[in-house]
Each structure stands twice: as structure tokens, then as C-alpha cells.
Design an enzyme around this catalytic site. Structure first.
Site, short mmCIF file in Angstrom:
data_model
loop_
_atom_site.label_atom_id
_atom_site.label_comp_id
_atom_site.label_asym_id
_atom_site.label_seq_id
_atom_site.Cartn_x
_atom_site.Cartn_y
_atom_site.Cartn_z
NE ARG A 1 9.81 15.71 19.94
CZ ARG A 1 8.74 16.32 20.44
NH1 ARG A 1 8.84 17.57 20.87
NH2 ARG A 1 7.58 15.70 20.48
CG ASN B 1 17.39 17.29 10.24
OD1 ASN B 1 18.10 16.32 10.47
ND2 ASN B 1 17.88 18.42 9.77
CG HIS C 1 15.52 16.38 17.61
ND1 HIS C 1 15.63 15.17 18.27
CD2 HIS C 1 14.79 17.18 18.40
CE1 HIS C 1 14.97 15.25 19.42
NE2 HIS C 1 14.45 16.44 19.52
CG HIS D 1 -1.88 -1.15 1.26
ND1 HIS D 1 -2.92 -1.29 0.36
CD2 HIS D 1 -1.94 -2.24 2.08
CE1 HIS D 1 -3.59 -2.39 0.63
NE2 HIS D 1 -3.01 -2.99 1.67
CE1 TYR E 1 14.18 21.05 26.82
CE2 TYR E 1 15.13 18.86 26.98
CZ TYR E 1 14.15 19.77 27.31
OH TYR E 1 13.13 19.39 28.15
CB SER F 1 16.31 24.90 15.55
OG SER F 1 15.88 24.19 14.40
CG HIS G 1 16.29 25.51 9.66
ND1 HIS G 1 16.61 25.04 10.91
CD2 HIS G 1 15.92 24.43 8.93
CE1 HIS G 1 16.42 23.72 10.94
NE2 HIS G 1 16.01 23.33 9.76
#
Length: 459
Positions: A335, A338, A342, A55, A350, A373, A377
Site C-alpha cells: 500500500r 506505490n 494503490h 542522519h 476494492y 494488481s 505487474h
């Protein structure tokens, strides 16, 4: 064993022994280098597993069929216009302009990242064994690395991109490699320096990683340094060739999407004023193209490219992404889209911020991670296209606001936000690109690069 349940033997253990075990665990809880770490396990790529289901393979075949339709359209249009069959690679040639010139900055950044951090670490460890000034030696080594990174991995690639007319894809390659070397060198030092300092404080043997493990780390598809990774027994060269072939076909597919959707719509925008009505029509018309391009970029890099390199390096952990299409919140989507980046953000932004502030500032740690982040980008967009248009960063703050406010979300609502965000980003970046072509300035300065030109050009 389910959370909250206790083993029978553990429950019968004397309280004194339980207290001693708890005391032994207390330093471990307070040590930032012994908390939750990234664990690499042998795993297949998620798409490879899903494509074994008929499928899901049918959905994959639909995308391949659409690609064939685009190629057929290009062939027929060229044959009608010119009377001969010729596939147009003009978009690819432009996007990868001066690709051969990217080798020099890449080689400079690679050699620096390969030699300097490891040699500085090696000299620092040897001096720690003989001298009694660990703080001063650490400060000197840190200053040397900061100066070297700022010069070679920060200023040099930016100067190269600003001084030479690279194509957008060539600029993106240099920028991504710049960030990759920065993140890899940081991970290597972050994972090796604390254990060395801890061994010295405990009068133990200071262990210096082998150079071969560092060299392997620079090429394997992860940003988290370990001395050992799970490895596959052999290289399936057929799998490598198939992924590189898919990578090249995806590049051609992307060029066809630009040729069919982007260039006809945005190249003639200077002939009419940009009204709110026309802008809304452009954004909604670009939804399908933006979605196709986003999925294509994800599949090209995170599946084809990374899996090909992982196979050549016998790197067994292929969790470069998760099922982001099933996410119900923006944070879960980011999360799982990528996982490679991450993991780096989680471990070194973090996680470390939570330790610094003693687990009392989780919201600040989340906010800081999102900002870093978003800055990464936005920096890639700015250096690739040659102008600063912080729409992506604005979208990032909207995401942060929705997460902090705890707004309810479902998979459908998330997909609506994704589609609208991609269409808006795709449209605005395209409008700005052509605005700078249609309304050039006499001299490029810092302010002309960071000032949007869309609305003044099309007014």
C-alpha cells in the site's frame, strides 16, 4: 474528538431530530459514489522532508558514494583494458533500443484517450437532454468505448510491441503508458458518469466537466480524476532540473549495476548445467544487486520523475509513496510502496466490490484487488521482456496466503521476505532472459513465448 465520544450538544439533541438526521444519512451510506473518496491535500514528498534530517541524508550520501565507486570502477577498467577513459553506455543504448519509435504508439494512445472518451461523454450528455432512452443510450456509448479501448488501448500497443524489436526499457514505456491511459480514462468516466445520471434522475442540471480539466488530468501524476486539485503558486524550475538530472544519473547507475552484477553472472550460464547448488548460490549472490535495483527503480520513478512532473504541473499533493521501509506486513508495504496505483485499486476495485456485495465480502474484495494488481505487474514484466514467466504472480499468491492466514510479521521478517523475493525474481528473470539467447527456437509462436526455457536450456 476521540472515537466513540459524543459532543455534548449532540447528546442533548432530541431523539426525533437524531432519527431524522439518521434517515437523511441512510441514502448516503447506500450510494457508492458518496462513500469514502480520495482526498487530495497539499503535501511535500516524504524523501524531501526526510533529507532535511542530517542522519537520513547521510544514508542518502552512502548510496551516492556507492554510485561514484561504480563509475570509478568502470573508468579504471576501461582505462586498463583500452588505455583510454570511456564510459560505457552500451546497456542503456540496448535497453532503450528504438526509443524514438515509441513516440508513434504513444501519440496514437494519447490522442485517442484525449479525444474519444470526452467526445463520447459529450454526445451522450447532449442526447440524454433530448431523448428519453437513457438505458439504450448508455449501452450504445459503453459499447463504443469498449470497442475503442479494446482496439486502441489494448490490441494496438500489444501488436506494436510484438511486431517491432524494441529494447526492454522502450517496451516498458509503451506498456506503462498503455496501462496509464486505460486507468485514467476509466477514472474519468467512473467519476463523471454517475453524477450525471444522478442529476438526470433528480431532474437537475447535468454537469459536463471542462475539457481543460480533463487535459490537465492526463498529465498530472495521479490516476484519480477530480475537477480541482490543490495547486502550488509557482514552478520551481531548479527543483525540476535537479529531479530530471537525478533521473538520468539513476539510469546510468542502473546500467552500471547490470554491467557489474547481472551480465558477468548470467551471460555464461550456458557453459555449465544449472544444479540446485548453483541455483541457490546465484539467488543469494543476487540479493544485493536486486535490492539496489529495486530501490533505484522506486527512487527514479516515484520520487524523481513524478515530483518533476508534479512541480511542472503545479500539482501540490506529492504523496506518491509513504514510509514503506517501516512496514511490518506485506499488505502495508504494498500500500505504501506505490500510493498512486494503490489509490486507483482501492477506489475502483476494492471499494466498488464492497459496495456491490453490500460490505459482506471483504475477503473477496481484498483477493480480487491483489489479483488485479498482480496481473498488472505480471503484464508489465511479460511485455517488457518478451516472455511469460509468472514467478511474480506466484509470489503474489504467496503474499495473499500469508495475509489470509494472518501469519505474524515484523519489520525484520518482512525485509527478509522482500530480499529473498527480489533475489529470486531477479535471478529467475535473468536466467530466462539468457536462456532465450543461448537456446533460441526456429520460430517464435505463442507457446514458445509462454513456455519457460530456463531448465531445458541449462540441463
Amino acid at each position: 474528538m476521540e472515537p466513540g465520544m459524543m459532543n455534548k450538544d449532540e447528546g442533548m439533541r432530541p431523539r426525533r431530530l437524531q432519527g431524522e438526521a439518521k434517515k437523511k444519512q441512510e441514502p448516503r451510506k447506500m450510494n457508492p459514489f458518496l462513500l469514502k473518496r480520495k482526498v487530495f491535500t497539499e503535501s511535500k514528498a516524504l524523501l524531501d522532508e526526510l533529507l532535511e534530517v542530517q542522519h537520513f541524508r547521510t544514508i542518502y550520501n552512502i548510496f551516492v558514494a556507492v554510485f561514484c565507486i561504480f563509475v570509478l570502477r568502470a573508468v579504471l577498467v576501461d582505462f586498463i583494458d583500452t588505455g583510454r577513459v570511456a564510459l560505457d553506455f552500451e546497456v542503456i543504448v540496448f535497453a532503450f533500443g528504438r526509443l524514438h519509435m515509441t513516440l508513434l504508439p504513444w501519440l496514437v494512445m494519447f490522442l485517442y484517450t484525449l479525444l474519444v472518451p470526452y467526445q463520447v461523454l459529450h454526445i451522450w450528455v447532449n442526447l440524454l437532454k433530448t431523448l428519453q432512452l437513457p438505458a439504450l443510450l448508455t449501452i450504445i456509448a459503453t459499447v463504443v468505448l469498449l470497442i475503442g479501448h479494446a482496439t486502441v488501448l489494448a490490441f494496438y500497443p500489444v501488436y506494436t510491441l510484438m511486431s517491432q524489436p524494441f529494447g526492454p526499457a522502450s517496451c516498458c514505456i509503451i506498456t506503462l503508458e498503455q496501462l496509464r491511459f486505460l486507468m485514467k480514462s476509466y477514472s474519468f468516466l467512473r467519476e463523471t458518469v454517475p453524477p450525471i445520471l444522478q442529476s438526470r434522475s433528480n431532474d437537475g442540471e447535468m454537469h459536463l466537466p471542462q475539457f481543460s480539466t480533463y487535459l490537465y488530468f492526463l498529465f498530472c501524476p495521479t490516476l484519480i480524476y477530480r475537477e480541482n486539485y490543490p495547486r502550488t503558486p509557482c514552478v520551481r524550475w531548479r527543483y525540476v532540473i535537479e529531479n530530471f538530472a537525478k533521473f538520468l544519473m539513476c539510469l546510468f547507475y542502473g546500467s552500471m549495476l547490470f554491467k557489474c552484477f547481472t551480465i558477468p553472472i548470467f551471460s555464461n550460464m550456458n557453459k555449465q548445467p544449472l544444479t540446485f547448488r548453483s541455483f541457490v548460490l546465484i539467488v543469494f549472490s543476487a540479493t544485493l544487486a536486486a535490492l539496489y535495483l529495486a530501490i533505484l527503480i522506486w527512487y527514479t520513478f516515484f520520487h524523481c520523475w513524478l515530483n518533476a512532473f508534479a512541480e511542472m504541473m503545479c500539482f501540490a499533493d506529492r504523496t506518491f509513496y509513504k514510509d514503506w521501509w517501516n512496514a511490518t506486513s506485506t499488505s502495508a508495504y504494498l500500500r505504501s510502496w506505490n500510493v498512486v496505483v494503490h489509490d486507483w485499486l482501492y477506489c475502483y476495485i476494492y471499494h466498488d466490490l464492497l459496495w456491490v456485495f453490500k460490505l459482506k465480502a471483504q475477503s473477496m474484495a481484498v483477493l480480487s484487488t491483489f489479483i488485479v494488481s498482480g496481473a498488472f505487474h505480471e503484464y508489465v514484466f511479460m511485455m517488457s521482456f518478451g516472455f511469460f514467466y509468472p514467478l511474480l504472480f506466484i509470489c503474489w499468491f504467496i503474499v495473499i496466503a500469508t495475509e489470509i492466514l494472518g501469519m505474524p510479521s515484523t519489520n525484520i521478517l518482512l525485509w527478509i521476505r522482500i530480499l529473498f523475493g527480489l533475489a529470486l525474481l531477479f535471478s529467475m528473470q535473468s536466467l530466462e532472459w539468457y536462456a532465450r539467447i543461448h537456446c533460441p527456437v526456429q520460430k517464435n509462436t505463442f507457446w514458445t513465448r509462454v513456455t519457460p526455457r530456463t531448465w531445458s536450456c541449462y540441463s
